[in-house]
Design a protein around this motif. Sequence first.
Motif, PDB file in Angstrom:
ATOM      1  N   CYS A  17      48.687  -1.114  54.090  1.00  0.00           N
ATOM      2  CA  CYS A  17      48.835  -2.474  54.587  1.00  0.00           C
ATOM      3  C   CYS A  17      50.054  -3.010  53.556  1.00  0.00           C
ATOM      4  O   CYS A  17      50.148  -4.198  53.661  1.00  0.00           O
ATOM      5  N   GLY A  18      50.653  -2.173  52.983  1.00  0.00           N
ATOM      6  CA  GLY A  18      51.962  -2.621  52.283  1.00  0.00           C
ATOM      7  C   GLY A  18      51.610  -3.363  50.776  1.00  0.00           C
ATOM      8  O   GLY A  18      51.982  -2.542  50.019  1.00  0.00           O
ATOM      9  N   ILE A  19      51.036  -4.184  50.888  1.00  0.00           N
ATOM     10  CA  ILE A  19      50.425  -4.918  49.651  1.00  0.00           C
ATOM     11  C   ILE A  19      48.843  -4.866  49.741  1.00  0.00           C
ATOM     12  O   ILE A  19      48.369  -5.698  50.373  1.00  0.00           O
ATOM     13  N   PRO A  20      48.384  -4.213  48.969  1.00  0.00           N
ATOM     14  CA  PRO A  20      46.912  -4.137  48.881  1.00  0.00           C
ATOM     15  C   PRO A  20      46.134  -5.208  48.325  1.00  0.00           C
ATOM     16  O   PRO A  20      46.027  -4.958  46.819  1.00  0.00           O
ATOM     17  N   PHE A  21      45.996  -6.323  49.146  1.00  0.00           N
ATOM     18  CA  PHE A  21      45.325  -7.458  48.312  1.00  0.00           C
ATOM     19  C   PHE A  21      43.800  -7.265  47.614  1.00  0.00           C
ATOM     20  O   PHE A  21      43.431  -7.923  46.881  1.00  0.00           O
ATOM     21  N   HIS A  77      43.416  -5.121  45.382  1.00  0.00           N
ATOM     22  CA  HIS A  77      43.664  -5.136  43.981  1.00  0.00           C
ATOM     23  C   HIS A  77      43.675  -6.518  43.368  1.00  0.00           C
ATOM     24  O   HIS A  77      43.144  -6.886  42.146  1.00  0.00           O
ATOM     25  N   ASN A  78      43.889  -7.517  44.298  1.00  0.00           N
ATOM     26  CA  ASN A  78      43.884  -9.005  43.575  1.00  0.00           C
ATOM     27  C   ASN A  78      42.497  -9.426  43.837  1.00  0.00           C
ATOM     28  O   ASN A  78      42.100 -10.144  42.642  1.00  0.00           O
TER      29      ASN A  78
END
Length: 486
Positions: A50-54, A56-57
């Motif tokens: 996904c590019g930026i693994p949300f 984690h947020n």
Amino acid sequence: MADPRGFLTTPQQHPERRPVTERVQDWKEVYKPGGLLPIISKQAGRCMDCGIPFCHNGCPLGNIIPEWNDLVWKGDWEGASERLHATNNFPEFTGRLCPAPCETACVLGINQPPVTIKNVEVAIIDRAWEDGTVKPLPPERLSGRTVAVIGSGPSGLAAAQQLTRAGHTVAVYERADRIGGLLRYGIPEFKMEKRHLNRRIEQMRAEGTKFRPGMHIGVDLTGDALLARYDAIVLAVGSTKARDLEVPGRDLAGVHQAMDYLPYANKTCEGDYLTAPIDAFGKHVVVIGGGDTGADCLGTATRQGAASVTQLEIMPRPTDERPGHQPWPTYPMIFRVSSAHEENGERVYAVSTTEFVGDDNGRVQALKLTEVRFEGGRPVPVEGTEREIPADLVLLAMGFVGPERGNGLIDQLGLALDERGNIARDAEYATNVPGVFVAGDAGRGQSLIVWAIAEGRSAASSVDAYLSGASTLPKPIPPTARQVTV
């Protein structure tokens, strides 16, 4: 990433729960033993590039979710366990009890069912225990410094384990007769069997952590004595002052706080009682509060043989789909069905209790309620909707409003409170008293287990730096961090 096309070819699948008719007859966990392993590798393979693994947020622990998904898909279970433990001391707890804000933040979840991250997590740790790869990690050398951790819930245990591994001599004090806090006496056995807690405590003992159950700090040991005995103190006493309902009849026998009721059921499972002192057998039970604690009361009353269970919630029924004003990646307020709701009970929304009705012996026998609508964010009674329902046992599960003051510890230590009644702390989790730190719900307010563990780890880093001048312990969140919301 895991399977490059997994999210396109593999549908979301959850493990199968045991039949309702079977599981309500015992206190074992609701899922079929071994039901995860046949499906979990493909489920982990749904994790996309996904590019930026949300996710984690969504997770305050900063769990490295894509990495252990990839390792599970490849069959490297030991590697997956190592990556999981890098950020989480107790994945067997979060994998069973956390509501998984990581999943609602999953990028795949924008337009498909998200990756079943929580199931992958619990499969990894259960496999690690079975394979014997979870071992004690005692420190190489001791620092000569001593730390007292007050409270043995998830925050206190996380802080204690981190500080022990850093080489400090740590003693965990718990006022209850067994270690575990809410994990021990607040979480029903059917949600998490206590063998998971027991073996983690044994690991901590082998690492060098000392446990002192049955010690009520502030009563059995004063704050001054604590300051004199230890180089640093971590307060992880939780937010245990329950919200009450001051309506006529509140003092009737049979009206109890949920946390006066649930521990007795757990103590019965431990063998302390043949029958719990507060028992739902044959009674019409009303649970006031629609959250997780209310659901825990519902499942417990069902197993005790309640004649009926009704769960009341003052808020309107949530929608089935994510509301437009709660967009991805926030944690949405949607209608959820727990295992307890599958088993029994009626859920009634948008109602307010106005009175408890008693019999001639001073026991509750009914409850008066009225429907409400919301105007300016406040509930307003709807005229003509008043009614009465039978209630032999009423359980108040309306949340908690801060740490208790009755034991005198806060006053003995001279601790400052914030505007919400929680123990005030600075950016390093330090209170206004030198050497005294606070972690978890006592400083944050009522929150989730994953936030408690993250705070325990973060506070441990600050304590280690205070004692040693610097620290290499991870610090996943500042005390001001909040869940992604709108």
